[in-house]
Design a protein around this motif. Sequence first.
Motif, PDB file in Angstrom:
ATOM      1  N   ALA A 131       0.711  -1.216  -0.091  1.00 45.12           N
ATOM      2  CA  ALA A 131      -0.048  -0.068   0.066  1.00 45.12           C
ATOM      3  C   ALA A 131       0.816   1.311  -0.016  1.00 45.12           C
ATOM      4  CB  ALA A 131      -0.909  -0.113   1.144  1.00 45.12           C
ATOM      5  N   VAL A 132       2.032   1.209   0.842  1.00 42.22           N
ATOM      6  CA  VAL A 132       2.888   2.496   0.804  1.00 42.22           C
ATOM      7  C   VAL A 132       3.436   2.616  -0.642  1.00 42.22           C
ATOM      8  CG1 VAL A 132       5.120   3.068   1.934  1.00 42.22           C
ATOM      9  CG2 VAL A 132       3.273   2.262   3.270  1.00 42.22           C
ATOM     10  N   LEU A 133       4.005   1.491  -1.064  1.00 47.23           N
ATOM     11  CA  LEU A 133       4.442   1.665  -2.443  1.00 47.23           C
ATOM     12  C   LEU A 133       3.693   2.285  -3.487  1.00 47.23           C
ATOM     13  CD1 LEU A 133       6.628  -1.634  -2.558  1.00 47.23           C
ATOM     14  CD2 LEU A 133       7.541   0.870  -2.552  1.00 47.23           C
ATOM     15  N   ALA A 134       2.389   1.657  -3.379  1.00 47.85           N
ATOM     16  CA  ALA A 134       1.359   2.256  -4.309  1.00 47.85           C
ATOM     17  C   ALA A 134       1.139   3.636  -4.148  1.00 47.85           C
ATOM     18  CB  ALA A 134       0.078   1.436  -4.127  1.00 47.85           C
ATOM     19  N   ALA A 135       1.074   4.197  -2.781  1.00 44.84           N
ATOM     20  CA  ALA A 135       0.663   5.353  -2.678  1.00 44.84           C
ATOM     21  C   ALA A 135       1.967   6.381  -3.045  1.00 44.84           C
ATOM     22  CB  ALA A 135       0.472   5.616  -1.362  1.00 44.84           C
ATOM     23  N   LEU A 136       3.311   5.985  -2.741  1.00 44.20           N
ATOM     24  CA  LEU A 136       4.424   6.798  -3.334  1.00 44.20           C
ATOM     25  C   LEU A 136       4.497   6.739  -4.980  1.00 44.20           C
ATOM     26  CD1 LEU A 136       7.378   5.141  -1.144  1.00 44.20           C
ATOM     27  CD2 LEU A 136       6.610   7.545  -1.324  1.00 44.20           C
ATOM     28  N   LEU A 137       4.081   5.816  -5.440  1.00 52.14           N
ATOM     29  CA  LEU A 137       3.945   5.688  -7.023  1.00 52.14           C
ATOM     30  C   LEU A 137       3.114   6.769  -7.522  1.00 52.14           C
ATOM     31  CD1 LEU A 137       4.121   2.084  -8.212  1.00 52.14           C
ATOM     32  CD2 LEU A 137       5.619   3.847  -8.980  1.00 52.14           C
ATOM     33  N   GLU A 138       1.796   6.709  -6.680  1.00 51.48           N
ATOM     34  CA  GLU A 138       0.806   7.738  -7.013  1.00 51.48           C
ATOM     35  C   GLU A 138       1.152   9.071  -7.050  1.00 51.48           C
ATOM     36  OE1 GLU A 138      -2.098   6.994  -8.511  1.00 51.48           O
ATOM     37  OE2 GLU A 138      -3.121   9.048  -8.349  1.00 51.48           O
ATOM     38  N   MET A 139       1.922   9.258  -5.721  1.00 47.13           N
ATOM     39  CA  MET A 139       2.533  10.823  -5.347  1.00 47.13           C
ATOM     40  C   MET A 139       3.531  11.052  -6.585  1.00 47.13           C
ATOM     41  SD  MET A 139       2.831  10.406  -1.348  1.00 47.13           S
ATOM     42  CE  MET A 139       4.164  12.146  -1.401  1.00 47.13           C
ATOM     43  N   ALA A 140       4.353  10.068  -6.834  1.00 49.63           N
ATOM     44  CA  ALA A 140       5.571  10.367  -7.976  1.00 49.63           C
ATOM     45  C   ALA A 140       4.811  10.654  -8.808  1.00 49.63           C
ATOM     46  CB  ALA A 140       6.316   9.297  -7.947  1.00 49.63           C
ATOM     47  N   GLY A 141       3.778   9.952  -9.457  1.00 49.05           N
ATOM     48  CA  GLY A 141       3.168  10.331 -10.799  1.00 49.05           C
ATOM     49  C   GLY A 141       2.677  11.792 -10.752  1.00 49.05           C
ATOM     50  N   LYS A 142       1.959  12.197  -9.779  1.00 49.30           N
ATOM     51  CA  LYS A 142       1.294  13.901  -9.682  1.00 49.30           C
ATOM     52  C   LYS A 142       2.550  14.448  -9.434  1.00 49.30           C
ATOM     53  CE  LYS A 142      -3.029  12.828  -7.975  1.00 49.30           C
ATOM     54  NZ  LYS A 142      -3.979  12.577  -6.697  1.00 49.30           N
ATOM     55  N   LEU A 143       3.768  14.426  -8.936  1.00 52.13           N
ATOM     56  CA  LEU A 143       4.886  15.273  -8.783  1.00 52.13           C
ATOM     57  C   LEU A 143       5.811  15.521  -9.951  1.00 52.13           C
ATOM     58  CD1 LEU A 143       6.047  14.711  -5.039  1.00 52.13           C
ATOM     59  CD2 LEU A 143       4.999  16.781  -6.065  1.00 52.13           C
ATOM     60  N   PHE A 144       6.197  14.391 -10.505  1.00 54.75           N
ATOM     61  CA  PHE A 144       6.993  14.423 -11.563  1.00 54.75           C
ATOM     62  C   PHE A 144       6.458  14.017 -12.876  1.00 54.75           C
ATOM     63  CE2 PHE A 144       9.139  12.456  -7.787  1.00 54.75           C
ATOM     64  CZ  PHE A 144       9.883  13.403  -7.315  1.00 54.75           C
ATOM     65  N   ALA A 145       5.114  13.655 -12.971  1.00 50.23           N
ATOM     66  CA  ALA A 145       4.631  13.186 -14.349  1.00 50.23           C
ATOM     67  C   ALA A 145       3.871  14.370 -14.611  1.00 50.23           C
ATOM     68  CB  ALA A 145       4.039  12.048 -14.383  1.00 50.23           C
ATOM     69  N   ASP A 146       3.743  15.621 -13.975  1.00 50.05           N
ATOM     70  CA  ASP A 146       2.668  16.601 -14.200  1.00 50.05           C
ATOM     71  C   ASP A 146       3.578  17.471 -15.251  1.00 50.05           C
ATOM     72  OD1 ASP A 146       1.294  18.887 -14.343  1.00 50.05           O
ATOM     73  OD2 ASP A 146       1.229  19.571 -12.235  1.00 50.05           O
ATOM     74  N   TYR A 147       3.014  17.363 -16.444  1.00 52.79           N
ATOM     75  CA  TYR A 147       4.040  18.001 -17.666  1.00 52.79           C
ATOM     76  C   TYR A 147       3.317  19.694 -17.598  1.00 52.79           C
ATOM     77  CZ  TYR A 147       4.881  13.323 -18.584  1.00 52.79           C
ATOM     78  OH  TYR A 147       5.755  12.016 -18.416  1.00 52.79           O
ATOM     79  N   GLY A 148       2.263  19.747 -17.058  1.00 51.94           N
ATOM     80  CA  GLY A 148       1.845  21.301 -17.337  1.00 51.94           C
ATOM     81  C   GLY A 148       1.211  21.510 -18.580  1.00 51.94           C
ATOM     82  N   ASP A 149       0.885  22.842 -18.941  1.00 53.28           N
ATOM     83  CA  ASP A 149       0.444  23.192 -20.189  1.00 53.28           C
ATOM     84  C   ASP A 149       1.622  23.016 -21.210  1.00 53.28           C
ATOM     85  OD1 ASP A 149      -1.919  23.408 -19.310  1.00 53.28           O
ATOM     86  OD2 ASP A 149      -1.752  25.746 -19.224  1.00 53.28           O
ATOM     87  N   VAL A 150       1.433  22.651 -22.527  1.00 48.37           N
ATOM     88  CA  VAL A 150       2.354  22.442 -23.270  1.00 48.37           C
ATOM     89  C   VAL A 150       1.679  23.167 -24.734  1.00 48.37           C
ATOM     90  CG1 VAL A 150       3.596  20.578 -22.538  1.00 48.37           C
ATOM     91  CG2 VAL A 150       1.699  20.045 -24.136  1.00 48.37           C
ATOM     92  N   THR A 151       2.503  23.470 -25.968  1.00 48.98           N
ATOM     93  CA  THR A 151       1.840  23.955 -26.743  1.00 48.98           C
ATOM     94  C   THR A 151       2.032  22.945 -28.131  1.00 48.98           C
ATOM     95  OG1 THR A 151       3.872  25.061 -27.637  1.00 48.98           O
ATOM     96  CG2 THR A 151       2.275  26.429 -26.220  1.00 48.98           C
ATOM     97  N   VAL A 152       1.092  22.799 -28.945  1.00 44.92           N
ATOM     98  CA  VAL A 152       0.979  22.076 -30.062  1.00 44.92           C
ATOM     99  C   VAL A 152       0.801  23.035 -31.213  1.00 44.92           C
ATOM    100  CG1 VAL A 152      -0.015  20.527 -31.410  1.00 44.92           C
ATOM    101  CG2 VAL A 152      -0.115  20.224 -28.752  1.00 44.92           C
ATOM    102  N   ASP A 153       2.179  23.265 -32.097  1.00 45.37           N
ATOM    103  CA  ASP A 153       1.841  24.043 -33.227  1.00 45.37           C
ATOM    104  C   ASP A 153       1.407  23.464 -34.622  1.00 45.37           C
ATOM    105  OD1 ASP A 153       3.694  26.805 -34.328  1.00 45.37           O
ATOM    106  OD2 ASP A 153       3.349  24.965 -35.731  1.00 45.37           O
ATOM    107  N   VAL A 154       0.389  23.634 -35.015  1.00 47.02           N
ATOM    108  CA  VAL A 154      -0.242  23.017 -36.132  1.00 47.02           C
ATOM    109  C   VAL A 154       0.228  23.879 -37.425  1.00 47.02           C
ATOM    110  CG1 VAL A 154      -2.355  21.896 -37.114  1.00 47.02           C
ATOM    111  CG2 VAL A 154      -2.007  22.422 -34.500  1.00 47.02           C
ATOM    112  N   ASN A 155       0.858  23.229 -38.422  1.00 50.84           N
ATOM    113  CA  ASN A 155       0.930  23.503 -39.729  1.00 50.84           C
ATOM    114  C   ASN A 155       1.873  24.907 -39.495  1.00 50.84           C
ATOM    115  OD1 ASN A 155      -0.259  21.403 -40.261  1.00 50.84           O
ATOM    116  ND2 ASN A 155      -1.938  22.236 -41.460  1.00 50.84           N
ATOM    117  N   ALA A 156       3.016  24.839 -38.965  1.00 45.39           N
ATOM    118  CA  ALA A 156       3.878  25.958 -38.844  1.00 45.39           C
ATOM    119  C   ALA A 156       3.258  27.433 -38.814  1.00 45.39           C
ATOM    120  CB  ALA A 156       4.744  26.187 -40.089  1.00 45.39           C
ATOM    121  N   GLY A 157       2.740  27.254 -37.272  1.00 48.36           N
ATOM    122  CA  GLY A 157       1.927  28.662 -36.724  1.00 48.36           C
ATOM    123  C   GLY A 157       0.609  29.054 -37.324  1.00 48.36           C
TER     124      GLY A 157
END
Lengths: 369, 155
Positions: free
Chosen positions: A16-42
């Motif tokens: 259970a502890v390991l699962a919780a740690l994985l979940e927390m790690a996912g939220k902390l480190f896999a949060d990519y935030g907002d990113v941009t997708v440029d479609v057809n050169a602007g």
Amino acid sequence: MTSVLVAVGAVTAIGAVLAALLEMAGKLFADYGDVTVDVNAGSRTLTVEGGGHLLGTLREQGIFIPSACGGRGSCGACKLKVTEGGGPVLPTETPYLSATERADGVRISCQVKVRSDVAIWIPEEIFAIRSWKATLAAIRILRPGMVELRWELPAGERIRFKAGQYAQLKTARYGKVKEEVFRSYSISSSPRDERAVEFIIERVEGGICSTWVCDHLQVGDTAEISGPYGDFVLSDTDREMIMIAAASGMSPIKSILHALEEQGSTRKATFFFSARNMGELFHLDLMKRFEETLPGFAFVPTLTRPPEPDASWPGKTGRVPALIAEMIGDRVKDAEAYLCGGAGLIDGCTAALWAMGMPNERIFYDKFE
Amino acid sequence: MKQTPRERRIEMRMEEGTLARDGFLGDDPLRLDRMDVDARVLADAGISREEIGEVLQGLWQRARALMGEAYEPVPGVTVEVGEARGRIPCPFGHPGIYAKGVMTIEHGDRVLRVSPLSIHMIRSHGFFGGRGSMFRIEPDAAADLVRRLAAPAWQ
């Protein structure tokens, strides 16, 4: 006994502890935030939440890349060009990409994760693709195992498509089918009928979508439909047309015939429709009507199995290539062809048309794939 | 028998309603372990899964080219292909997607129903379908077919 229970409890607690740690790690480190997708050169810049797959991310932004499997990575249809970002090509993509495509930056969009800014290029016509929650207005049984569905769009909505194009239908969950799936179907209705789309669908043994269509759908049900897709369309010439189809492959040809009828076309056109037996024929009355309203049109159904001795079959028998040679002859060289059906029919007829002198660029097909 | 994570994933993809409405396992209590039993049947018959795959693939290609017309590769064996719209991936996670469609092979009182995916799964994975599944082919029936077609005349 106590020591066993303590051991089990300890293992459970550690898990259970390991699962919780994985979940927390996912939220902390896999949060990519907002990113941009440029479609057809602007041409368009999208700000999206990072971490999703490119296909779904674009879909949420109203950009619908054609996909036969709905993003499971099993069809290879959702190709687009990634010009920046996107990471390395994954092993799940390589079976679907040629060496040229890989060198050109083509990717399978359902496999590309949007972890950072990315630039893509997609054909302009993709922007015309839209999605609707459509309502099933009619189910017409054409023959056992073959139905035609009419899906009406929400009030005030319109779909603008060219005869020959297709749309995608998203199924609902039913029975033991736990996931929704997307399936592509050629539109069988007239392009002038912008308030609805119609599909001819044949039951596929064990098929998830066709079972849903044939056994579960009822008038009044709703489903997501997106489109139009595809470049199998009626050309803007006055060349003689050779149309070839089998089974539900009649769908885009029917749409093309509606379009010709509405144009008041006088183009010479012959529609060879291949069936194994008389029971596989359908829309005969409609084809007769087209023969009456289109002065240059002839419908030629042919049976590949010899008809029963007592059956009164006045029509043709045998395979389509032989009939083209018999009925069209040398005119094939100057005609153009529209084919829709299984690979056997398309490959066989295409080879025959080449052999009769029709150039490749005048052979248009929509192969069941 | 304890399964590896990969085997669990394969079995999950073979369940009803995942890749195909009825799945690939039928009502077979042996589930994927049926492959071991089938491999022993083939070994006893002295025919490899690759030979069976080659024969079925050859029949598929020839029958498909006939655009729905049935044919007899040898007297007493009738083959017919019906194509359908759509493609399906391999539940083993093998690259590639396979056309939907059914080849019906009648030989003697046996009727085999074969799809491009089932040909692939026999040839590459030794999977003949779970008992009770739609495309189950009994390995001894497949071996019998290969023997009947052994004469090179049909190829």
